[in-house]
Enzyme design. Structure first.
Site, PDB file in Angstrom:
ATOM      1  CB  CYS A 133      -0.934   0.000   1.204  1.00 21.11           C
ATOM      2  SG  CYS A 133      -0.139  -0.505   2.749  1.00 21.11           S
ATOM      3  CG  HIS A 252      -1.150   3.962   4.614  1.00 25.03           C
ATOM      4  ND1 HIS A 252      -1.850   3.678   5.762  1.00 25.03           N
ATOM      5  CD2 HIS A 252      -0.606   2.773   4.214  1.00 25.03           C
ATOM      6  CE1 HIS A 252      -1.751   2.386   6.032  1.00 25.03           C
ATOM      7  NE2 HIS A 252      -1.013   1.814   5.116  1.00 25.03           N
TER       8      HIS A 252
END
Lengths: 349, 349
Positions: A133, A252
């Site tokens: 990710c 994130h």
């Protein structure tokens, strides 16, 4: 196209089904959700509120891949390693969200906006890997900037959300945060010692994601070095990363310092980024991206958000960026489906 | 020694009184807490549970500095700018926690563990400045490493706690966090739009601390460049910073990438740091510092915590560090009192 979603009850599997429900893949046929035996028989379409037609959950041990065109794995590296080659041998294209095959030389590591050419032929082993990710949002923000000069060096600090620890991570952050808030007013329950993140995360920071090696570098930090090198085709790219878990639910963020092989201008960088697909760019008058806002709608969750683009005041060859993305969508489920779409649209499919 | 604490009802003022209560300054006489008119008459010794003898709170407008030896200002730059020179002219040494005078050439910017020589003579204007919280922990971690080679370049990403926004920031983080947790289960109250941090902080990140200039650099990021240069006596030190507010109650953290003028070894760095006073060092078997643990006891809050010391895998001249400290104690109140102690122990006092 008949497909299986392995790990369908996890946070990424759920996102896959929701994206399929919203039409992410054309020509969809059967959708087979696969999960652990304890979830067999669950009706995920009803649970997740989907209009998509989805089979009842099949237990891993009972899963028969014959006749499938595509299998998306989001159930961790051990299951990918064991089952991925079996499913690929049965004829399905395996798109794997785990770290199992990413660094194998004969497995493409694919970010469709960056290196679609890796899917120009059918993967030799029938498996394509989705990067980590934190890698995906990083390379999607950096790749367009190569129009200004070649990338030489990255120094990255990450701010990674609890959803990267799955449903258990999300539940733990909520429960321990509430315990701390309650304790502030009374002698409520303790926030617990350690859990999904190795150490308590609520209202704190855990500066280690994955185990550390003998040089003190964590597994996540190694991924942030190896994977961009492979995806960008820059084996000599210098990367120093610090990966930190933060008490954010989802989304994130990365503070990125990037050095080019020649002087670059921050305004040129903004122009180049604005012209690139799949990005939302925040200029001087647009504020900056933040995880909660970025993950607040499907439209926003599908983009990589880049803000705070600025020059390094002490180095004409370097820029600083702040990159935020939905780690479950851009960072996993959506990229997996985009890889499947690349395959479906290719001449070899 | 008769002293005044200006801004005594704020988070830093409270820490000052608690540290005085635990004996941080020898030979203490009168302690005069000063705050806004609304707090006049409050009995802070009772409120904070101190055994220290403290006067009733005096309103700013009624504050008479005559006869005082020391005044610690923690009430913001405008009040320091207005009242600091008046109090200094009355004969007290002013130790200022605000940004008002830090970059003035004739004002010492003091970190006692780094540049105590700046207090070898009485400050010309009777004022000594305490650096910004994020600067103090940074230079305290870096200064001992100069035994290995001179510092050339810093790339820093900060993870700064809500307590940097004062009592209002702390209350806001708690209230908005609770609202989000409650809303997850029902249709509870909204988390609110914007507040002390410019944008909602709970379970998210705010990547801007202080206003941005035309080059996109925030005020906090400028401080992280200018102040270390002055304190370390390195006007050419290259610094690129990204300052981010995180949903942590107390304790700032920093991911630091530091480049030296020669190759350095991570084990040598650990040895040098372990020998330096005022630091707690986390080696390979010691885990890593985290804000909640760092701020959990007075002993721990008084130290700068350095962990994850490692080599940059692509640059023999660079190291990476993770630095955590209590921003109210090390980052403000304790450093102010240590400056006062330096003065009290000097030949000119």
């Amino acid at each position: 196209m008949d497909i299986a979603v392995i790990g369908a009850t996890g946070v990424v599997g759920k996102q896959c089904l929701e994206l399929l429900d919203s039409g992410a893949l054309a020509g969809l046929g059967r959708v087979v959700p696969v999960a652990s035996a304890g979830s067999a028989g669950r009706d995920l379409a009803a649970e997740y509120g989907l209009s998509l037609k989805v089979d009842e959950v099949v237990a891993l041990d009972d899963f028969d891949p014959s006749g499938l065109d595509l299998a998306i794995f989001s159930a961790g590296a051990p299951i990918s390693r064991e089952l991925g080659p079996v499913v690929a041998a049965a004829g399905a294209l395996v798109v794997d969200n785990s770290s199992a095959f990413r660094m194998d030389d004969d497995i493409p590591l694919v970010v469709p906006q960056v290196n679609p050419q890796t899917m120009a032929t059918r993967p030799a082993r029938g498996i394509a890997s989705v990067p980590n990710c934190s890698t995906i949002q990083l390379v999607r923000a950096l790749h367009p900037l190569r129009a200004l000069g070649e990338l030489e060096r990255l120094i990255v600090a990450t701010y990674q959300a609890a959803s990267g620890g799955g449903l258990r991570g999300l539940d733990e952050l909520a429960a321990t945060s509430r315990a701390i808030l309650d304790r502030a007013q009374s002698t409520g329950p303790s926030a617990g010692a350690s859990g999904r993140f190795g150490q308590p995360l609520a209202f704190s920071l855990v500066p280690e994601i994955g185990l550390r090696d003998d040089d003190g570098i964590s597994h996540e930090e190694h991924k942030l070095r190896r994977e961009p090198r492979k995806i960008l085709g820059l084996p000599g790219l210098r990367v120093a990363a610090t990966a930190v878990r933060v008490p954010v639910v989802n989304g994130h963020a990365e503070a990125v310092h990037v050095t080019f092989d020649r002087p670059v201008d921050a305004r040129d960088a903004l122009d180049v980024l604005r012209a690139a697909p799949g990005l939302r760019i925040y200029g001087a008058d647009d504020g900056y991206p933040m995880p909660r806002q970025v993950c607040a709608s499907p439209e926003s969750s599908a983009l990589v958000h880049v803000g705070r683009v600025r020059a390094d005041p002490d180095d004409p060859c370097s820029l600083l960026l702040w990159v935020v993305a939905d780690n479950l969508v851009v960072g996993a489920a959506l990229t997996a489906l985009e890889i499947a779409r690349l395959a479906a649209e290719s001449s070899w499919a």
